[in-house]
Structure formats: C-alpha cells, structure tokens
Design an enzyme around this catalytic site. Structure first.
Site, PDB file in Angstrom:
ATOM      1  N   GLY A   1      42.274 -40.084 -33.970  1.00 35.45           N
ATOM      2  CA  GLY A   1      42.004 -41.002 -35.068  1.00 35.45           C
ATOM      3  C   GLY A   1      40.632 -41.613 -34.937  1.00 35.45           C
ATOM      4  O   GLY A   1      39.732 -40.983 -34.387  1.00 35.45           O
ATOM      5  N   SER A  39      39.205 -38.960 -28.199  1.00 31.23           N
ATOM      6  CA  SER A  39      38.409 -38.045 -29.007  1.00 31.23           C
ATOM      7  C   SER A  39      38.835 -38.140 -30.464  1.00 31.23           C
ATOM      8  O   SER A  39      39.771 -38.858 -30.801  1.00 31.23           O
ATOM      9  CB  SER A  39      38.576 -36.614 -28.500  1.00 31.23           C
ATOM     10  OG  SER A  39      39.865 -36.146 -28.832  1.00 31.23           O
ATOM     11  N   LYS A  40      38.136 -37.399 -31.326  1.00 30.01           N
ATOM     12  CA  LYS A  40      38.401 -37.505 -32.779  1.00 30.01           C
ATOM     13  C   LYS A  40      39.860 -37.275 -33.133  1.00 30.01           C
ATOM     14  O   LYS A  40      40.377 -37.852 -34.052  1.00 30.01           O
ATOM     15  CB  LYS A  40      37.561 -36.525 -33.606  1.00 30.01           C
ATOM     16  CG  LYS A  40      36.381 -35.904 -32.928  1.00 30.01           C
ATOM     17  CD  LYS A  40      35.155 -36.794 -32.925  1.00 30.01           C
ATOM     18  CE  LYS A  40      34.199 -36.336 -31.827  1.00 30.01           C
ATOM     19  NZ  LYS A  40      34.674 -36.547 -30.447  1.00 30.01           N
ATOM     20  N   ARG A  41      40.516 -36.397 -32.358  1.00 28.16           N
ATOM     21  CA  ARG A  41      41.894 -36.106 -32.724  1.00 28.16           C
ATOM     22  C   ARG A  41      42.822 -37.299 -32.535  1.00 28.16           C
ATOM     23  O   ARG A  41      43.967 -37.279 -32.935  1.00 28.16           O
ATOM     24  CB  ARG A  41      42.406 -34.886 -31.963  1.00 28.16           C
ATOM     25  CG  ARG A  41      42.730 -35.130 -30.526  1.00 28.16           C
ATOM     26  CD  ARG A  41      42.961 -33.841 -29.756  1.00 28.16           C
ATOM     27  NE  ARG A  41      42.805 -34.061 -28.348  1.00 28.16           N
ATOM     28  CZ  ARG A  41      43.769 -34.529 -27.563  1.00 28.16           C
ATOM     29  NH1 ARG A  41      44.954 -34.790 -28.055  1.00 28.16           N
ATOM     30  NH2 ARG A  41      43.550 -34.726 -26.280  1.00 28.16           N
TER      31      ARG A  41
END
Length: 492
Positions: A262, A258-260
């Site tokens: 990177g 997911s976005k977290r």
RNA sequence: GGCCCCGUAGUCUACCGGUUAGGACACCAGGCUUUCAACCUGGAGGAAGGGGUUCGACUCCCCUCGGGGUCACCA
C-alpha cells in the site's frame, strides 16, 4: 575516532533520487533534523545520485517537496547552497577521482579487469558449493606491466579497495553499542565502476569526511556496510564520524516495506488527507520515545526532548491504525485556520469550492469544517462529510430512505416539519430546536422520529454534526426546499 | 549459506537487578447524545524457549528458536 562532543554537530540526510521519499526515509530525515536542531547543529541535504540510470530530477523534486511539506528544512544542500557545495554527488566526480587516485598511489586500491560475466559465473560457482560469494582477488597481484598491458588493450576495468583480510573493524554505534566485524569476510569491493562513476560506499565515505559530518544517522540496512566505509576512511587517513543506525520500519507482514504494502510514499499520505503534523508525530514515535507516557508530541517538544539514546534497537512494524488516530487528533486540535487551509485543496478537488475561496466563503468554510472535523479521520473525509453545505444535489443514504422516507405517514411528517420551520424567526439554533421539540410533542413523536427524517432530507445522511447547527447554517430557504423535495421524490 | 542486528500483549512503547510489568492504538462492554463520531469509565490480552549468574531476574551471560539486514559495477 575524533572527540566531537565539543564541536558543532553536523549531520546529513542523503537520499537517492531513484524514487519518492518513503516512510522510512522520512523518519531518517526526521531523526537527523531533530538531532541537529536539538544540538544547535546543521543538517546537510546531500543527493546520492551516482546510479545514473535510475536517478531523476523529478524524484529529487518530489523528495524536496515532501520534506518541505513535513516541515523539515536543511541548512546546506540543494536550493540553499553552502560552504561544501556542490551537494549533488554527480557534480562531485573530480573529488572522488582525486581520492581514488590517492588510494592508487598508496597501493591501497587497484584496477580489476574481470568482466561482469566472469564475476557472475564465479559467484554462481560459490553459491553452488554452498559458500559465501566473494571476490577472489584475481587482479589483486597483477604486476604494473600486466595492468598497463590490459589498459593498452583497451579493456575496461573497475577500481577495487585493497582490504586487509585479517583483523577486525569495530563500529562504535550510538544506538547499538560496539559491533565488530571480522575483516576476513570483507573482500576487495569496488569503489569506482568501469564507467568511472564511484559507488555508494566510496562517495558516502568521501563526502562525510569532506563535508565534516560528525554523526551519521541512517537506517540499519547500512550497518553491514559500515566496516567497508571505515576501511576506506582508514586507508585515506580520515577521521570518522560517529554512527547511529536506526532500526528499520517493517510492513505488517514483517517484510521490508514496499509498494505492495500500500502507501509507502510521503506524497501518498498527503493525498490521503493525512496532516504533516500527524505523520511527523507518528513517525517520531516509531522507534523513538520521549521517555514518558505521552503519545501526542509536537515538533517543538520533540526537538527539545530528542536524543539518540532514546531510539530503540528493534525494528518497528508500520501500523496505519495509530497514524489514523493521531491524524484525527490533530484534525480536531489544530487551530481552525490551519485545518481550513489544509482542507481547501481537498474541497476544491471534490468540486465543492473554488481553489481560491474569497473572504466570505472562507469564513463559512471555517464554520462548516469546524462542525465536521471531530467526526472524520482525514481531509478526504472532511470534503465528503460536508458536501451538502455546498451542493444541492447530494446522494441520499439508501438504507435511510427505506427507514425514514418509505413508510406510512413519512411525507406528512416532512411537510409538518417544513411548515413548522417556516414559522421560525429569527432562524437560529435555539429557536429551531424549540420549534422542533414543540412539533414532536404536538405530533406525539419522539425527537428522533422528527430529527432522523429531517437530517436525511437536509443532508442525505443519517449521521453527522449537530442537526440544529446544520439547519441554521443552511438557512430557512434551503432547508424547507430540501424537505419538500425529499417528500416529492421519496414519499409518494 | 556466511556475517551482523533484534526479540515486553495483534501493533508502537516505558522499565535500564527488587514494580500487582506502566501508557497508547486496535478490540470488547458501559456511559454521554437528536444521529454518528469525539469524549469519559471499565475489561480482556504481554516478558519466544531453555540453561546459568544472583538473596532476587523482563533486566546480566550462554544456547536454541524466531524475525530482519547484508554479502551488487543499487543506495
């Protein structure tokens, strides 16, 4: 199940335009593309936009842009059309309505008037009792009269599929083999929402059938949904495609990417200076293997070698290090014309060149990029590594200044070098080299004692490509100018 | 929690009953070099655990453990 080894293969990639094309989606698209091309079949691009709230045209555009950048084209779908148009699900509503109607006629689907709140409450109750949440079939046995009554009252309702409740549903998966699911765990799920829009399991099943898809290649997260789709297909009398569920791509901490974690979107890799050839190569190797020890495989070779049987079953963890290595490889092995073309926007963005360089500038650009390409890992670094070829006011390495400029006699050395270089004619690599060798001998210095301050004065750095090549390319005037400038600025 | 999938070094993988378990990234050491890379050479590191089946299991079966997915009026 139909026998389709004789017929032409048709696969589809069906992204939902609720976000950009991410790494996992890109690999699914790649596998579909490779399979279609390997078998001389067709790839359909279908847009799963039945989530009207989250879908947007911008996301669709960016997904299309990313696929093009990766070099993945499609035979049917948005922009190219095809015999089964439209390829956007929100434009196919009448088709789903018609199929749902068939189910209703056969008594294989029924309206459910339970409110979302009531269902949530029920689910919570199950959860508290430690039982799996499921729909209990409240509205399943409503009489025709009761249904009409509810509708007459204007109550909104969804359509649910009547599921068998016993027996089992088999998914014959190309990658995983035979997977069986007991039907008693599958409750009457929703196929048409209260706003009249169909749900994923329903649209997917209907479209795969209507579009004559032969192989469904998708991420493993859909494996658990497959029996539901098979149930729908069965009730509608459809032949079913063959399935291949490819393993998920996981983040380094083993959780879902997911976005977290990177960069996850293809566009981000593009901006980071990753080459499409490198990303394709890396993604292909994540879950597929050519069968031998090779690590560098271009897309033509992949197409020739690809088969679903060689896709691994276990999830893969995403590792930037290897992507970086592959990117470095392509950066130095691809034809210089290509690398230069890829690099231009990056140099332009850094303000080093204009976005559309002229022929002369292009030529010089190629020479410069060829000089720096094998010591960088991505296109951003290319831009950074060659700044001194384009601008005079580049920064100087702090540590280098202390080591090479700010010590006894450093200024003299720089002046001697400048004087020696001024004598060189013609100003070419070999001549420069021998002049500097002579100078170091004359002054009783090691080559490095001459080269290091020289490099720093001319490039602002302590490392980089062949010094003599840099000097020759820069020209006598600039080099001597930078030498004197460094002397004045740092060696007073 | 139920159901489903998966389990070879830190990571990606090869092998599909008999191999000193092979390759790659990363890591370490050395070489090359005007610097840094690239490149070359070498090194360390692996079959989750336990039962079976078999003359023989990384490979087949079962259990345990671990990871992931799914159980939405998201896809």
């Amino acid at each position: 199940m139909r026998c389709n080894y004789m017929e032409k293969v048709r696969v589809r990639f069906a992204p939902s335009p609720t976000g950009e094309l991410h790494i996992g989606g890109a690999r699914t698209a790649l596998f579909n593309w490779l399979f279609a091309r390997n078998r001389g079949g067709s790839l359909v691009l279908r847009v799963d936009d039945t989530d009207r709230q989250r879908s947007s045209r911008q996301y669709l555009d960016s997904i299309i842009e990313s696929m093009r950048w990766l070099g993945l084209d499609w035979d049917e779908g948005p922009l190219v059309g095809g015999p089964f148009a439209p390829y956007v699900q929100s434009e196919r509503l009448p088709i789903y309505r018609q199929e749902a109607e068939k189910l209703l006629q056969k008594g294989m689907a029924y309206p459910c008037f339970c409110t979302a709140e009531a269902l949530a409450e029920q689910k919570e109750k199950f959860r508290r009792m430690g039982q799996p949440p499921r729909y209990t079939g409240n509205c399943r046995n409503l009489s025709e009269m009761e249904r009409e009554l509810q509708k007459a009252e204007g109550r909104s309702y969804v359509l649910r599929l009547l599921t068998p409740g016993d027996g089992e549903t088999i998914v014959d998966d190309i990658i995983r083999g035979r997977v069986s699911f007991e039907n008693r765990y599958i409750d009457d799920f929703i196929i048409i929402r209260s706003d009249g829009l169909p749900t994923y399991n329903f649209t997917s099943t209907v479209d795969d059938h209507k579009m004559e898809i032969t192989h469904v290649i998708r991420a493993e997260e859909h494996l658990s949904n497959t029996p539901r789709q098979l149930l729908i297909a069965g009730r509608l009398g459809y032949d079913t495609p063959l399935y291949a569920h490819v393993p998920m791509i996981l983040a380094p901490d083993h959780s879902k990417l997911s976005k977290r974690h990177g960069a996850t979107a293809v566009s981000e890799y593009r901006e980071m200076g990753i080459l499409p050839e490198a990303l394709v190569n890396y993604l292909a190797l994540l879950g597929w293997s050519p069968g031998d020890d090779r690590e560098i495989v271009d897309i033509e070779e992949m197409t020739r070698l690809f088969s679903l049987e060689r896709v691994s079953k276990n999830p893969a963890i995403y590792d930037l290090k290897k992507l970086t290595w592959i990117n470095g490889h392509y950066l130095r092995e691809l034809h210089i014309d290509k690398v230069t073309a890829y690099a231009v926007p990056f140099l332009a963005k850094s303000g080093l060149i204009s976005a559309e360089p002229g022929a002369d500038e292009e030529k010089r650009l190629q020479t410069v990029i060829d000089l720096v390409r094998d010591r960088v890992k991505n296109l951003c670094e290319v831009a950074d590594a060659c700044n001194y070829f384009f601008i005079d006011h580049f920064p100087y390495d702090e540590q280098g200044i202390k080591e090479h400029f700010q010590k006894e006699g450093a200024g003299e050395v720089l002046k001697e070098i400048a004087a020696a270089l001024e004598e060189v004619e013609p100003f070419e690599v070999e001549n420069i080299k021998s002049a500097l060798k002579q100078l170091s001998k004359k002054m009783g210095l090691k080559m490095a004692q001459v080269n290091l301050p020289l490099r720093l004065a001319v490039t602002g750095r302590t490392m980089g490509p062949d010094l003599f090549e840099i000097i020759a390319l820069l020209g006598k005037e600039k080099v001597t100018e930078r030498l004197y400038r460094a002397c004045e600025r740092f060696c007073s």
